[in-house]
Design a protein around this motif. Structure first.
Motif, PDB file in Angstrom:
ATOM      1  N   ALA A  52     -51.315  87.553 -24.278  1.00 20.28           N
ATOM      2  CA  ALA A  52     -51.150  88.856 -23.629  1.00 20.28           C
ATOM      3  C   ALA A  52     -50.072  89.673 -24.330  1.00 20.28           C
ATOM      4  O   ALA A  52     -49.065  89.137 -24.806  1.00 20.28           O
ATOM      5  CB  ALA A  52     -50.798  88.656 -22.161  1.00 20.28           C
ATOM      6  N   GLY A  54     -48.369  92.117 -22.805  1.00 23.87           N
ATOM      7  CA  GLY A  54     -47.305  92.317 -21.822  1.00 23.87           C
ATOM      8  C   GLY A  54     -47.793  91.823 -20.477  1.00 23.87           C
ATOM      9  O   GLY A  54     -48.241  90.682 -20.341  1.00 23.87           O
ATOM     10  N   LYS A  55     -47.751  92.722 -19.476  1.00 24.76           N
ATOM     11  CA  LYS A  55     -48.206  92.342 -18.131  1.00 24.76           C
ATOM     12  C   LYS A  55     -49.530  93.009 -17.784  1.00 24.76           C
ATOM     13  O   LYS A  55     -49.868  93.200 -16.623  1.00 24.76           O
ATOM     14  CB  LYS A  55     -47.136  92.710 -17.101  1.00 24.76           C
ATOM     15  CG  LYS A  55     -45.854  91.895 -17.251  1.00 24.76           C
ATOM     16  CD  LYS A  55     -44.848  92.234 -16.157  1.00 24.76           C
ATOM     17  CE  LYS A  55     -43.591  91.370 -16.319  1.00 24.76           C
ATOM     18  NZ  LYS A  55     -42.595  91.669 -15.262  1.00 24.76           N
ATOM     19  N   GLU A  56     -50.289  93.394 -18.823  1.00 27.53           N
ATOM     20  CA  GLU A  56     -51.578  94.056 -18.595  1.00 27.53           C
ATOM     21  C   GLU A  56     -52.630  93.069 -18.072  1.00 27.53           C
ATOM     22  O   GLU A  56     -52.419  91.854 -18.096  1.00 27.53           O
ATOM     23  CB  GLU A  56     -52.074  94.705 -19.902  1.00 27.53           C
ATOM     24  CG  GLU A  56     -52.741  93.758 -20.898  1.00 27.53           C
ATOM     25  CD  GLU A  56     -51.783  92.946 -21.760  1.00 27.53           C
ATOM     26  OE1 GLU A  56     -52.258  92.238 -22.659  1.00 27.53           O
ATOM     27  OE2 GLU A  56     -50.559  93.017 -21.523  1.00 27.53           O
ATOM     28  N   PHE A  58     -55.468  90.772 -18.468  1.00 28.44           N
ATOM     29  CA  PHE A  58     -55.626  90.007 -19.705  1.00 28.44           C
ATOM     30  C   PHE A  58     -56.706  88.927 -19.556  1.00 28.44           C
ATOM     31  O   PHE A  58     -56.714  88.190 -18.567  1.00 28.44           O
ATOM     32  CB  PHE A  58     -54.272  89.360 -20.056  1.00 28.44           C
ATOM     33  CG  PHE A  58     -54.321  88.327 -21.148  1.00 28.44           C
ATOM     34  CD1 PHE A  58     -54.749  88.654 -22.433  1.00 28.44           C
ATOM     35  CD2 PHE A  58     -53.915  87.021 -20.891  1.00 28.44           C
ATOM     36  CE1 PHE A  58     -54.774  87.684 -23.433  1.00 28.44           C
ATOM     37  CE2 PHE A  58     -53.930  86.049 -21.883  1.00 28.44           C
ATOM     38  CZ  PHE A  58     -54.363  86.386 -23.159  1.00 28.44           C
ATOM     39  N   LYS A  92     -52.793  81.489 -17.572  1.00 26.19           N
ATOM     40  CA  LYS A  92     -52.223  82.742 -18.083  1.00 26.19           C
ATOM     41  C   LYS A  92     -53.255  83.868 -18.154  1.00 26.19           C
ATOM     42  O   LYS A  92     -52.901  85.046 -18.164  1.00 26.19           O
ATOM     43  CB  LYS A  92     -51.603  82.502 -19.461  1.00 26.19           C
ATOM     44  CG  LYS A  92     -50.347  81.648 -19.410  1.00 26.19           C
ATOM     45  CD  LYS A  92     -49.719  81.487 -20.770  1.00 26.19           C
ATOM     46  CE  LYS A  92     -48.452  80.650 -20.692  1.00 26.19           C
ATOM     47  NZ  LYS A  92     -47.817  80.457 -22.018  1.00 26.19           N
ATOM     48  N   SER A  93     -54.517  83.508 -18.205  1.00 29.30           N
ATOM     49  CA  SER A  93     -55.596  84.504 -18.231  1.00 29.30           C
ATOM     50  C   SER A  93     -55.917  84.954 -16.812  1.00 29.30           C
ATOM     51  O   SER A  93     -55.974  84.123 -15.887  1.00 29.30           O
ATOM     52  CB  SER A  93     -56.835  83.892 -18.891  1.00 29.30           C
ATOM     53  OG  SER A  93     -57.909  84.806 -18.897  1.00 29.30           O
ATOM     54  N   ASP A  94     -56.126  86.278 -16.620  1.00 28.67           N
ATOM     55  CA  ASP A  94     -56.460  86.785 -15.286  1.00 28.67           C
ATOM     56  C   ASP A  94     -57.834  86.310 -14.824  1.00 28.67           C
ATOM     57  O   ASP A  94     -58.114  86.284 -13.624  1.00 28.67           O
ATOM     58  CB  ASP A  94     -56.403  88.322 -15.277  1.00 28.67           C
ATOM     59  CG  ASP A  94     -54.966  88.822 -15.256  1.00 28.67           C
ATOM     60  OD1 ASP A  94     -54.261  88.522 -14.281  1.00 28.67           O
ATOM     61  OD2 ASP A  94     -54.542  89.489 -16.217  1.00 28.67           O
ATOM     62  N   ARG A 156     -57.594  95.694  -9.691  1.00 26.71           N
ATOM     63  CA  ARG A 156     -56.550  96.168 -10.605  1.00 26.71           C
ATOM     64  C   ARG A 156     -56.597  97.688 -10.791  1.00 26.71           C
ATOM     65  O   ARG A 156     -55.555  98.342 -10.922  1.00 26.71           O
ATOM     66  CB  ARG A 156     -56.708  95.472 -11.963  1.00 26.71           C
ATOM     67  CG  ARG A 156     -55.589  95.770 -12.949  1.00 26.71           C
ATOM     68  CD  ARG A 156     -54.230  95.280 -12.456  1.00 26.71           C
ATOM     69  NE  ARG A 156     -54.161  93.830 -12.425  1.00 26.71           N
ATOM     70  CZ  ARG A 156     -53.590  93.097 -13.368  1.00 26.71           C
ATOM     71  NH1 ARG A 156     -53.040  93.677 -14.413  1.00 26.71           N
ATOM     72  NH2 ARG A 156     -53.546  91.788 -13.243  1.00 26.71           N
TER      73      ARG A 156
END
Length: 434
Positions: A52, A54-56, A58, A92-94, A156
């Motif tokens: 990622a 940042g905090k987008e 992802f 870590k993946s959305d 989102r």
């Protein structure tokens, strides 16, 4: 417009993102490989890469969409809120798995390029498929994943104006034998009489005699019945005519018969008509070309739709031959032995040729169920067959997909092995159009 950041923009990435986001979810998309452009974008966006930015929003990428050619890939099935999935990518993946690589693997028929055991007709076996082995053959998982992904996007980006597509139904009819007895050659007629006599099939002998001398209607002549159903239920209907030369697998009336030509011309007036390439065209370009030209000479219309007889095709060879002959729509994507979604989608898609790594102009229309599958392979009663059709239709309707069925004019006859099945088609239309 949805902006997607990726570290490498490949033909595979463009292809599968467009199928899922644009064709299924109706969302226009654009790509960027520039971090600053992605950061500056104020609209809905997400990144598809290894780490990622940042905090987008992802989605962690698997390597499949950045590869070329075929590699032996190890696949382990997981679960995403009750739906089978694979290519798990961690917390870590959305999205917990790479929906895009998994979808590409299924829709490109990647596994059909790998070494496999074919059935006696030279076809890829349903039981060899990942979908069958893991119990999701009867679910259009790509579309299901897409709609679950849409839920995450809406969470989102709630202010974006999302569009909905609508459920559609297409009835396709294969004409392997336009007539059971009429308009067959003298040699075939005499041979049929002798065979029935030798096997003491008294009723067949009488039917053959009665039809030949116009005492009764040919049982397979159900075309007016199909057209009446089309008008009554407002059904998009496509007839695929087998017009190849006679072989032990291709037993239709000769395409030189004027009555058969007239039938094809009549159907053009009421419905769409396509080519049903004969058994041996799977590997014979010249034969395929001859049959295409033969149909065009009868209809005076370019032949752009096709479905392989016996569903005999190999990837990518057969599709490459169709593309060379300017066929733009193929309806062969399904299994003869089992109902379900061979490419795991109920959305028509463009064939991706892994040999050349390009999206081709050939649009594939995957069917979900065939009459002979229900009767000959699955040995279902008409009542249970109708239940199976209803279940598949409900799966498609949940994701607003395209439900495509494959019937033969013979199965509406209720004749011989189709005894008791004559009402199934009409009953099915009431269900699929409700």
């Amino acid at each position: 417009m949805l902006l997607i950041y990726t570290h490498k923009l490949t033909p595979r990435v463009r292809y599968i993102f467009k199928h899922i986001l644009t064709r299924i979810l109706q969302i226009p998309i654009d790509f960027t490989m520039k971090v600053e452009e992605f950061v500056a974008h104020n609209g809905p966006k997400f990144s598809y890469t290894k780490v990622a930015l940042g905090k987008e929003f992802f989605v962690k990428s698997h390597e499949l969409l950045f590869q070329q050619g075929i590699k032996d890939i190890e696949i382990t099935l997981s679960n995403w809120e009750g739906v089978p999935c694979f290519f798990l990518q961690g917390e870590k993946s959305d999205i917990p798995f790479d929906i895009f690589s998994a979808s590409f693997y299924l829709i490109s028929r990647y596994e059909e390029y790998l070494p496999h055991i074919k059935d006696k007709f030279g076809r890829f076996k349903a039981i060899e498929s990942l979908a069958y082995k893991n119990g999701f053959l009867e679910k259009p998982v790509i579309d299901i994943w897409a709609y679950k992904f849409l839920t995450e996007l809406k969470r989102r980006f709630p202010d974006y104006g999302y569009k909905n597509r609508s459920y559609q139904y297409i009835s396709t009819i294969d004409v392997d034998n336009a007539y059971a007895y009429k308009y067959k050659s003298f040699v075939r007629t005499v041979g049929g009489f002798l065979k029935d006599a030798y096997q003491v099939k008294v009723f067949n002998l009488w039917d053959r005699f009665a039809v030949r001398f116009n005492i009764k209607k040919d049982p397979f002549d159900t075309f007016q019945k199909i057209i009446n159903f089309k008008k009554e239920h407002d059904v998009r209907t496509i007839f695929f005519f087998l017009i190849g030369d006679y072989t032990s697998y291709d037993t239709n009336v000769s395409a030189s018969k004027s009555k058969f030509k007239l039938l094809i011309k009549d159907m053009v007036d009421y419905a769409r008509v396509g080519l049903h390439p004969s058994y041996y065209t799977m590997k014979n370009t010249e034969m395929l070309k001859k049959e295409k030209e033969r149909l065009e000479a009868i209809t005076n219309i370019p032949a752009t739709r096709s479905r392989q007889h016996y569903l005999r095709f190999t990837l990518p060879d057969t599709y490459q031959k169709l593309i060379d002959l300017e066929i733009t729509e193929d309806y062969s994507m399904g299994y003869a032995s089992m109902a379900g979604f061979r490419a795991s989608t109920c959305t028509p898609f463009y064939f991706y040729d892994i040999d050349f790594e390009i999206q081709t102009p050939l649009k594939v229309f995957p069917f979900a169920v065939m009459d002979t599958t229900l009767n000959d392979y699955m040995k279902l009663t008409p009542k249970r067959a109708l239940g199976k059709i209803r279940d598949l239709k409900n799966e498609v309707k949940r994701v607003n997909g395209v439900f495509i069925t494959l019937f033969h004019n013979e199965s509406l006859s209720g004749y011989q092995r189709w005894r008791g099945w004559s009402r199934l088609y009409g009953s099915m239309l009431k269900i699929v159009k409700s």
